[in-house]
Design a protein around this motif. Structure first.
Motif, PDB file in Angstrom:
ATOM      1  N   ILE A  96      -9.246  -3.526   3.971  1.00 23.30           N
ATOM      2  CA  ILE A  96      -8.457  -2.302   3.817  1.00 23.30           C
ATOM      3  C   ILE A  96      -8.746  -1.740   2.439  1.00 23.30           C
ATOM      4  CG2 ILE A  96      -6.145  -1.384   3.493  1.00 23.30           C
ATOM      5  CD1 ILE A  96      -6.675  -1.755   6.304  1.00 23.30           C
TER       6      ILE A  96
ATOM      7  N   SER B  35       0.829  -1.200   0.000  1.00 23.84           N
ATOM      8  CA  SER B  35       0.000   0.000   0.000  1.00 23.84           C
ATOM      9  C   SER B  35       0.865   1.253   0.000  1.00 23.84           C
ATOM     10  CB  SER B  35      -0.917   0.040   1.230  1.00 23.84           C
ATOM     11  OG  SER B  35      -1.729  -1.105   1.303  1.00 23.84           O
TER      12      SER B  35
ATOM     13  N   ARG C 293      -3.588   0.930  -3.032  1.00 27.17           N
ATOM     14  CA  ARG C 293      -3.388  -0.378  -2.428  1.00 27.17           C
ATOM     15  C   ARG C 293      -3.531  -1.472  -3.478  1.00 27.17           C
ATOM     16  NH1 ARG C 293      -3.240  -3.688   1.847  1.00 27.17           N
ATOM     17  NH2 ARG C 293      -4.664  -5.459   1.959  1.00 27.17           N
TER      18      ARG C 293
ATOM     19  N   ARG D 248     -11.394   3.199  11.004  1.00 29.08           N
ATOM     20  CA  ARG D 248     -10.224   2.360  11.223  1.00 29.08           C
ATOM     21  C   ARG D 248     -10.651   0.912  11.197  1.00 29.08           C
ATOM     22  NH1 ARG D 248      -7.526   6.053  15.973  1.00 29.08           N
ATOM     23  NH2 ARG D 248      -6.854   7.718  14.593  1.00 29.08           N
ATOM     24  N   ASP D 249     -10.082   0.174  10.258  1.00 29.31           N
ATOM     25  CA  ASP D 249     -10.440  -1.226  10.091  1.00 29.31           C
ATOM     26  C   ASP D 249      -9.452  -2.117  10.811  1.00 29.31           C
ATOM     27  OD1 ASP D 249     -12.608  -0.712   8.272  1.00 29.31           O
ATOM     28  OD2 ASP D 249     -11.072  -0.165   6.812  1.00 29.31           O
TER      29      ASP D 249
ATOM     30  N   THR E  63      -8.745   4.077   4.306  1.00 36.30           N
ATOM     31  CA  THR E  63      -8.515   3.501   5.628  1.00 36.30           C
ATOM     32  C   THR E  63      -7.385   4.256   6.323  1.00 36.30           C
ATOM     33  OG1 THR E  63      -9.257   1.319   4.952  1.00 36.30           O
ATOM     34  CG2 THR E  63      -7.790   1.400   6.847  1.00 36.30           C
TER      35      THR E  63
ATOM     36  N   TYR F  81      -4.516   5.420   3.670  1.00 37.23           N
ATOM     37  CA  TYR F  81      -4.217   4.613   2.490  1.00 37.23           C
ATOM     38  C   TYR F  81      -4.755   5.323   1.249  1.00 37.23           C
ATOM     39  CZ  TYR F  81      -2.859   0.602   5.344  1.00 37.23           C
ATOM     40  OH  TYR F  81      -2.216  -0.235   6.220  1.00 37.23           O
TER      41      TYR F  81
ATOM     42  N   ARG G  99      -4.564  -5.722   6.634  1.00 42.40           N
ATOM     43  CA  ARG G  99      -3.667  -4.758   6.053  1.00 42.40           C
ATOM     44  C   ARG G  99      -2.939  -5.314   4.876  1.00 42.40           C
ATOM     45  NH1 ARG G  99       0.890  -1.817   9.179  1.00 42.40           N
ATOM     46  NH2 ARG G  99       0.998  -0.068   7.826  1.00 42.40           N
TER      47      ARG G  99
END
Length: 276
Positions: A131, A106, A120, A270-271, A135, A117, A276
Motif C-alpha cells: 500500500i 492511513s 500512510r 488496486r493492491d 493506492t 491513500y 492495508r
C-alpha cells in the motif's frame, strides 16, 4: 551569527526587527521598552524605533508603557500555513498514532467512487509494503470510505449507491443498497466506521472522518489490523479512542491552516487489501 559570517545580501535591520517580534511569547505577552531591548539584545533607542515602526504598521499596540503584539502578526505566518496540504498536516499525527497502537494508519480522500491513500504510516510487520500513496479501493466497502460517504447529502449518497459495483469481495461484504444505506446512517450517527472483513478476509479496519474549518468531511483516517490479532471488541476498546483523539488533533490543525489537497488525487492500481 557573527557579522563576519554574514552574506553580502544580509539585512541586519530586518534581523533586529524580527528579534523585537520574537521578544514576545506566551509567558511575556506584554513588555516594557527596557524588557524588549534586553530580550532582543538591542539598545533602548533601537528597540524603541522598531517598536514604534511596528505600531505604525499595526503589528504592535502600546498604552505608553507596555507593548503588546496585535493579532495582525498572524498575517506573517499565514502564507506558510496556507501552503500546507492535508497530507502534510496529518503525517506527524499518523506517526504518533502508529507509535501508540503499533498498527498501520492511513489518510484517504474521496476521488470519484474510490478512496485514495494520500498519506500512510505502516508498521514494521511483514506484508505491509504494497500500500502506497495513490493506492485506491472502492469507497463503499472500506471503513475510511464510509466515513466520507456518510457526510454527503442523502441525494448524492443515493446517486453513488445507484452506480456502485456491489459485487462481494468476501462472504461478509454488504452487497445491497439498503444494507449500505443503513450502515451509512449508523456511521453518520456514531462518528466512525468499523468494517469487519468485507474487503478481504482477515482484515478489520476502523476509520474516523477528518473535518475542515467549516466542519465538512475532507478525508478519513483509518487503522487497519489483522482479524486474528484483534477482535471487533478490542478494536473499539483499544484502538478507536486513539483514532478519535488523532483526528481531533488533525481537525484542530486544519482549523488553523485551512489546508486541503492540492492538485488532482494520484492514480494507482488496486493492491491486495491484506497490505492495508
Amino acid at each position: 551569527m557573527p557579522d563576519a559570517a554574514r552574506a553580502p545580501h544580509f539585512v541586519r535591520s530586518f534581523e533586529r526587527g524580527l528579534a523585537v517580534i520574537r521578544a514576545f511569547d506566551a509567558d511575556h505577552p506584554a513588555l516594557t521598552l527596557s524588557e524588549v531591548a534586553r530580550a532582543s539584545e538591542l539598545t533602548r533607542a533601537a528597540a524603541r524605533r522598531f517598536l514604534l515602526t511596528l505600531a505604525d504598521l499595526g503589528y504592535v499596540h502600546t498604552d505608553g508603557r507596555l507593548f503588546r503584539l496585535t493579532p495582525r502578526v498572524l498575517e506573517l505566518g499565514y502564507s506558510y500555513l496556507a501552503g500546507f496540504t492535508l497530507p502534510q498536516i496529518a503525517a506527524p499525527h499518523l506517526e504518533q498514532l502508529v507509535a501508540q497502537v503499533r498498527e498501520s494508519s492511513s489518510l484517504c480522500v474521496l476521488d470519484g467512487d474510490d478512496v485514495v491513500y494520500v498519506a500512510r504510516v505502516p508498521t514494521s510487520r511483514i506484508m505491509t509494503a504494497s500500500i502506497t500513496v495513490g493506492t485506491r479501493f472502492p469507497a463503499h466497502v472500506t471503513s475510511v470510505g464510509r466515513v466520507i460517504l456518510a457526510d454527503l447529502p442523502d441525494a448524492e449518497i443515493e446517486d453513488r449507491l445507484g452506480r456502485a459495483d456491489l459485487r462481494p469481495h468476501t462472504a461478509r461484504t454488504l452487497t445491497s443498497a439498503d444494507a449500505l444505506r443503513a450502515e451509512l446512517r449508523r456511521v453518520r450517527r456514531q462518528g466512525y466506521s468499523l468494517v469487519d472483513q468485507e474487503l478481504e478476509d482477515g482484515l478489520r479496519s476502523v476509520a474516523a472522518p477528518v473535518r475542515d474549518r467549516d466542519g465538512a468531511v475532507v478525508g478519513g483516517v483509518n487503522i487497519a489490523v489483522h482479524a486474528g490479532r484483534n477482535s471487533v471488541e478490542s478494536v473499539r476498546r483499544d484502538l478507536l479512542p486513539h483514532l478519535l483523539a488523532t483526528v481531533a488533533r488533525i481537525d484542530a490543525d486544519l482549523r488553523i491552516t485551512g489546508a486541503g489537497i492540492t492538485g488532482p488525487a494520484p492514480a494507482a492500481g488496486r493492491d491486495s487489501a491484506t497490505h492495508r
